[in-house]
Design a protein around this motif. Structure first.
Motif, PDB file in Angstrom:
ATOM      1  N   LYS A 195       1.069  -1.317  -0.116  1.00 15.45           N
ATOM      2  CA  LYS A 195      -0.119  -0.015  -0.002  1.00 15.45           C
ATOM      3  C   LYS A 195       0.870   1.059   0.209  1.00 15.45           C
ATOM      4  O   LYS A 195       0.362   2.253  -0.615  1.00 15.45           O
ATOM      5  N   PHE A 196       1.936   1.218   0.735  1.00 11.19           N
ATOM      6  CA  PHE A 196       2.676   2.376   0.943  1.00 11.19           C
ATOM      7  C   PHE A 196       3.435   2.582  -0.394  1.00 11.19           C
ATOM      8  O   PHE A 196       3.678   3.717  -0.878  1.00 11.19           O
ATOM      9  N   PHE A 197       3.715   1.519  -0.778  1.00 15.24           N
ATOM     10  CA  PHE A 197       4.833   1.656  -2.252  1.00 15.24           C
ATOM     11  C   PHE A 197       3.873   2.051  -3.338  1.00 15.24           C
ATOM     12  O   PHE A 197       4.352   3.038  -4.305  1.00 15.24           O
ATOM     13  N   VAL A 198       2.468   1.557  -3.369  1.00 17.18           N
ATOM     14  CA  VAL A 198       1.676   2.153  -4.584  1.00 17.18           C
ATOM     15  C   VAL A 198       1.423   3.702  -4.525  1.00 17.18           C
ATOM     16  O   VAL A 198       1.611   4.212  -5.292  1.00 17.18           O
ATOM     17  N   SER A 199       0.989   3.949  -3.332  1.00 19.91           N
ATOM     18  CA  SER A 199       0.670   5.329  -2.724  1.00 19.91           C
ATOM     19  C   SER A 199       1.712   6.262  -3.123  1.00 19.91           C
ATOM     20  O   SER A 199       1.761   7.437  -3.719  1.00 19.91           O
ATOM     21  N   GLY A 200       3.141   5.914  -2.640  1.00 20.14           N
ATOM     22  CA  GLY A 200       4.063   6.618  -2.739  1.00 20.14           C
ATOM     23  C   GLY A 200       4.707   6.792  -4.199  1.00 20.14           C
ATOM     24  O   GLY A 200       5.160   7.942  -4.429  1.00 20.14           O
ATOM     25  N   VAL A 201       4.679   5.803  -4.851  1.00 18.38           N
ATOM     26  CA  VAL A 201       5.237   5.881  -6.474  1.00 18.38           C
ATOM     27  C   VAL A 201       4.047   6.646  -7.193  1.00 18.38           C
ATOM     28  O   VAL A 201       4.584   7.652  -7.879  1.00 18.38           O
ATOM     29  N   LYS A 202       2.854   6.664  -7.014  1.00 19.45           N
ATOM     30  CA  LYS A 202       1.984   7.420  -7.462  1.00 19.45           C
ATOM     31  C   LYS A 202       2.037   9.060  -7.235  1.00 19.45           C
ATOM     32  O   LYS A 202       2.184   9.674  -7.959  1.00 19.45           O
ATOM     33  N   SER A 203       2.333   9.181  -6.131  1.00 17.06           N
ATOM     34  CA  SER A 203       2.480  10.742  -5.646  1.00 17.06           C
ATOM     35  C   SER A 203       3.565  11.371  -6.119  1.00 17.06           C
ATOM     36  O   SER A 203       3.802  12.201  -6.730  1.00 17.06           O
ATOM     37  N   LEU A 204       4.713  10.190  -6.183  1.00 20.53           N
ATOM     38  CA  LEU A 204       5.930  10.812  -6.692  1.00 20.53           C
ATOM     39  C   LEU A 204       5.903  10.937  -8.253  1.00 20.53           C
ATOM     40  O   LEU A 204       6.405  11.965  -8.718  1.00 20.53           O
ATOM     41  N   LEU A 205       5.327  10.313  -9.071  1.00 19.94           N
ATOM     42  CA  LEU A 205       4.839  10.495 -10.377  1.00 19.94           C
ATOM     43  C   LEU A 205       4.168  11.887 -10.553  1.00 19.94           C
ATOM     44  O   LEU A 205       4.094  12.468 -11.567  1.00 19.94           O
ATOM     45  N   HIS A 206       3.310  11.984  -9.701  1.00 26.00           N
ATOM     46  CA  HIS A 206       2.478  13.410  -9.950  1.00 26.00           C
ATOM     47  C   HIS A 206       3.293  14.368  -9.402  1.00 26.00           C
ATOM     48  O   HIS A 206       2.827  15.488  -9.321  1.00 26.00           O
ATOM     49  N   ARG A 207       4.393  14.516  -8.851  1.00 24.32           N
ATOM     50  CA  ARG A 207       5.532  15.266  -8.365  1.00 24.32           C
ATOM     51  C   ARG A 207       4.814  16.079  -7.277  1.00 24.32           C
ATOM     52  O   ARG A 207       5.100  17.207  -7.092  1.00 24.32           O
ATOM     53  N   ALA A 208       4.190  15.154  -6.104  1.00 24.31           N
ATOM     54  CA  ALA A 208       3.659  15.734  -5.150  1.00 24.31           C
ATOM     55  C   ALA A 208       3.955  14.408  -4.039  1.00 24.31           C
ATOM     56  O   ALA A 208       2.936  13.921  -3.646  1.00 24.31           O
ATOM     57  N   PRO A 209       5.181  14.426  -3.436  1.00 18.68           N
ATOM     58  CA  PRO A 209       5.440  13.240  -2.700  1.00 18.68           C
ATOM     59  C   PRO A 209       4.950  13.742  -1.113  1.00 18.68           C
ATOM     60  O   PRO A 209       4.809  14.937  -0.850  1.00 18.68           O
ATOM     61  N   ASN A 210       4.439  12.434  -0.643  1.00 13.42           N
ATOM     62  CA  ASN A 210       3.790  12.587   0.638  1.00 13.42           C
ATOM     63  C   ASN A 210       4.752  11.762   1.602  1.00 13.42           C
ATOM     64  O   ASN A 210       5.794  11.173   1.153  1.00 13.42           O
ATOM     65  N   MET A 211       3.898  11.531   2.894  1.00 12.74           N
ATOM     66  CA  MET A 211       4.683  10.616   3.796  1.00 12.74           C
ATOM     67  C   MET A 211       4.690   9.259   3.271  1.00 12.74           C
ATOM     68  O   MET A 211       5.642   8.482   3.498  1.00 12.74           O
ATOM     69  N   ASP A 212       3.813   8.596   2.361  1.00  9.44           N
ATOM     70  CA  ASP A 212       3.869   7.470   1.926  1.00  9.44           C
ATOM     71  C   ASP A 212       5.133   7.215   1.023  1.00  9.44           C
ATOM     72  O   ASP A 212       5.814   6.097   0.984  1.00  9.44           O
ATOM     73  N   THR A 213       5.631   8.085   0.255  1.00  5.39           N
ATOM     74  CA  THR A 213       6.646   8.241  -0.602  1.00  5.39           C
ATOM     75  C   THR A 213       8.081   7.839   0.510  1.00  5.39           C
ATOM     76  O   THR A 213       8.659   7.392   0.024  1.00  5.39           O
ATOM     77  N   LEU A 214       7.730   8.612   1.678  1.00  2.33           N
ATOM     78  CA  LEU A 214       9.208   8.729   2.653  1.00  2.33           C
ATOM     79  C   LEU A 214       9.218   7.381   3.214  1.00  2.33           C
ATOM     80  O   LEU A 214      10.367   6.714   3.137  1.00  2.33           O
ATOM     81  N   VAL A 215       8.126   6.760   3.581  1.00  2.00           N
ATOM     82  CA  VAL A 215       8.175   5.314   4.214  1.00  2.00           C
ATOM     83  C   VAL A 215       8.518   4.248   3.062  1.00  2.00           C
ATOM     84  O   VAL A 215       9.329   3.450   3.492  1.00  2.00           O
ATOM     85  N   ALA A 216       8.093   4.321   1.803  1.00  2.00           N
ATOM     86  CA  ALA A 216       8.536   3.575   0.732  1.00  2.00           C
ATOM     87  C   ALA A 216       9.739   3.731   0.450  1.00  2.00           C
ATOM     88  O   ALA A 216      10.600   2.466   0.380  1.00  2.00           O
ATOM     89  N   LEU A 217      10.357   4.646   0.184  1.00  2.00           N
ATOM     90  CA  LEU A 217      11.867   5.049  -0.156  1.00  2.00           C
ATOM     91  C   LEU A 217      12.754   4.262   1.257  1.00  2.00           C
ATOM     92  O   LEU A 217      13.705   3.683   1.094  1.00  2.00           O
ATOM     93  N   GLY A 218      12.191   4.594   2.444  1.00  2.00           N
ATOM     94  CA  GLY A 218      12.802   4.138   3.525  1.00  2.00           C
ATOM     95  C   GLY A 218      13.121   2.639   3.638  1.00  2.00           C
ATOM     96  O   GLY A 218      14.054   1.973   3.642  1.00  2.00           O
ATOM     97  N   ALA A 219      11.980   2.032   3.524  1.00  2.00           N
ATOM     98  CA  ALA A 219      11.771   0.579   3.610  1.00  2.00           C
ATOM     99  C   ALA A 219      12.296  -0.008   2.392  1.00  2.00           C
ATOM    100  O   ALA A 219      12.879  -1.271   2.624  1.00  2.00           O
ATOM    101  N   GLY A 220      12.104   0.578   1.303  1.00  2.00           N
ATOM    102  CA  GLY A 220      12.690  -0.277   0.095  1.00  2.00           C
ATOM    103  C   GLY A 220      14.086  -0.203   0.061  1.00  2.00           C
ATOM    104  O   GLY A 220      14.783  -1.074  -0.439  1.00  2.00           O
ATOM    105  N   ALA A 221      14.920   0.972   0.373  1.00  2.00           N
ATOM    106  CA  ALA A 221      16.293   1.197   0.334  1.00  2.00           C
ATOM    107  C   ALA A 221      16.677   0.188   1.397  1.00  2.00           C
ATOM    108  O   ALA A 221      17.770  -0.589   1.005  1.00  2.00           O
ATOM    109  N   SER A 222      16.227   0.028   2.636  1.00  3.71           N
ATOM    110  CA  SER A 222      16.752  -1.002   3.546  1.00  3.71           C
ATOM    111  C   SER A 222      16.692  -2.431   2.979  1.00  3.71           C
ATOM    112  O   SER A 222      17.674  -3.139   3.095  1.00  3.71           O
ATOM    113  N   TYR A 223      15.613  -2.803   2.383  1.00  7.08           N
ATOM    114  CA  TYR A 223      15.358  -4.171   1.914  1.00  7.08           C
ATOM    115  C   TYR A 223      16.396  -4.389   0.712  1.00  7.08           C
ATOM    116  O   TYR A 223      17.026  -5.328   0.533  1.00  7.08           O
TER     117      TYR A 223
END
Length: 114
Positions: free
Chosen positions: A1-29
């Motif tokens: 859920k975080f990844f889908v919402s985060g990527v969508k908001s990043l593509l719309h050039r309006a990153p939100n908290m889900d983008t930050l969570v997805a980047l943090g969790a994705g980078a560590s993984y």
């Protein structure tokens, strides 16, 4: 859920908290997966010093905890969304009382939020 919402908001050039969570969790993984394969390669080449250095580079649990704690926090926030000050209340002073729509009254008798 975080990844889908985060990527969508990043593509719309309006990153939100889900983008930050997805980047943090994705980078560590992703880094942990790299460290796992690098450690396996070092084991195959019998480089035990390199194996030991990669042993402390796993962050799979961090990725899981980021997602778990944010999910729990969001669910707790939804459960506590009702604002008791915004509901109708009853103020009782002495033997008289009255209904006050829209919230409680402060010590001075003024309605809060105005």
């Amino acid at each position: 859920k975080f990844f889908v919402s985060g990527v969508k908001s990043l593509l719309h050039r309006a990153p939100n908290m889900d983008t930050l969570v997805a980047l943090g969790a994705g980078a560590s993984y992703v880094y942990s997966t790299y460290a796992l394969f690098a450690m396996t390669d070092a084991q195959m080449h019998m480089d035990m010093a390199q194996v030991m250095s990669y042993m402390h580079e796993f962050y799979f649990e961090s990725a899981a905890m980021i997602l778990a704690l944010i999910t729990v926090g969001k669910r707790r926030g939804r459960a506590g969304d009702s604002d008791p000050a915004g509901e109708e209340g009853r103020c009782v002073r002495g033997k008289t009382g009255g209904e006050y729509p829209g919230g409680r009254r402060s010590a001075r008798g003024q309605q809060r939020g105005q």
